[in-house]
Design a protein around this motif. Sequence first.
Motif, PDB file in Angstrom:
ATOM      1  N   HIS A  19      18.159 -58.461 -28.399  1.00 24.31           N
ATOM      2  CA  HIS A  19      17.897 -57.450 -29.495  1.00 24.31           C
ATOM      3  C   HIS A  19      16.349 -56.598 -29.138  1.00 24.31           C
ATOM      4  N   VAL A  20      15.595 -57.065 -28.127  1.00 21.06           N
ATOM      5  CA  VAL A  20      14.279 -56.469 -27.893  1.00 21.06           C
ATOM      6  C   VAL A  20      14.619 -55.523 -26.535  1.00 21.06           C
ATOM      7  N   HIS A  95      14.058 -52.277 -31.391  1.00 24.60           N
ATOM      8  CA  HIS A  95      15.037 -53.296 -31.632  1.00 24.60           C
ATOM      9  C   HIS A  95      16.252 -52.753 -31.720  1.00 24.60           C
ATOM     10  N   LEU A 101       9.086 -52.196 -33.302  1.00 28.62           N
ATOM     11  CA  LEU A 101       8.419 -53.744 -33.205  1.00 28.62           C
ATOM     12  C   LEU A 101       7.060 -53.477 -33.456  1.00 28.62           C
ATOM     13  N   GLU A 122      14.744 -62.141 -39.116  1.00 25.55           N
ATOM     14  CA  GLU A 122      15.176 -61.615 -37.737  1.00 25.55           C
ATOM     15  C   GLU A 122      14.021 -60.555 -37.300  1.00 25.55           C
ATOM     16  N   ALA A 126      12.210 -61.368 -33.560  1.00 28.66           N
ATOM     17  CA  ALA A 126      12.323 -60.331 -32.362  1.00 28.66           C
ATOM     18  C   ALA A 126      10.857 -60.221 -31.960  1.00 28.66           C
TER      19      ALA A 126
END
Length: 170
Positions: A19-20, A95, A101, A122, A126
């Motif tokens: 997810h990053v 993300h 982020l 979440e 991350a």
Amino acid sequence: MSGRYVPARDAEWKKIAPHVHMFLPGTIHIEDEPHPGWKLSFELDFDGVRVAPLAVHIASTGAAISGTDLRAIAVNEVLAGSLTAGADLVGFLAHDEGWTLVPTEEDKERIRREGPTPENVECVAAHFLYARATRTPASEYVQFQFGLPKPTAARWLRKAREMGLIDGDD
């Protein structure tokens, strides 16, 4: 430590952790590290596991740089510190859900105030994964980034593991 990140002309969004994503390859420029007057540049890309330096450039604005000086530079520590605390990465980290982020102080305060909601866990996960991908002690990074006491960060990260957002230890 301050730094400036400049993506390469051929940069693209690369998945560096679940997810990053980070806009890579690129170069991070750091001034006055590890000595005043020094300029470090790290050419970065994702090696499949971590964000890694492909090349390191060092210049001085005055004093000569000796081989001993060069060997004394803790490349991974300086790089990790600049990627997690010093560099302006706004716009170069993202993300899957589209949120940044690089949270603002207001975001951090809101997250602390709301507690470990699924969305906040979440977000913390991350950041944990980003820190891991940049060779930074991930649990400590979460504590620092969000101003969380160690037990609180550990509880939130345990919840993230239970939710399947992260695996393994720091």
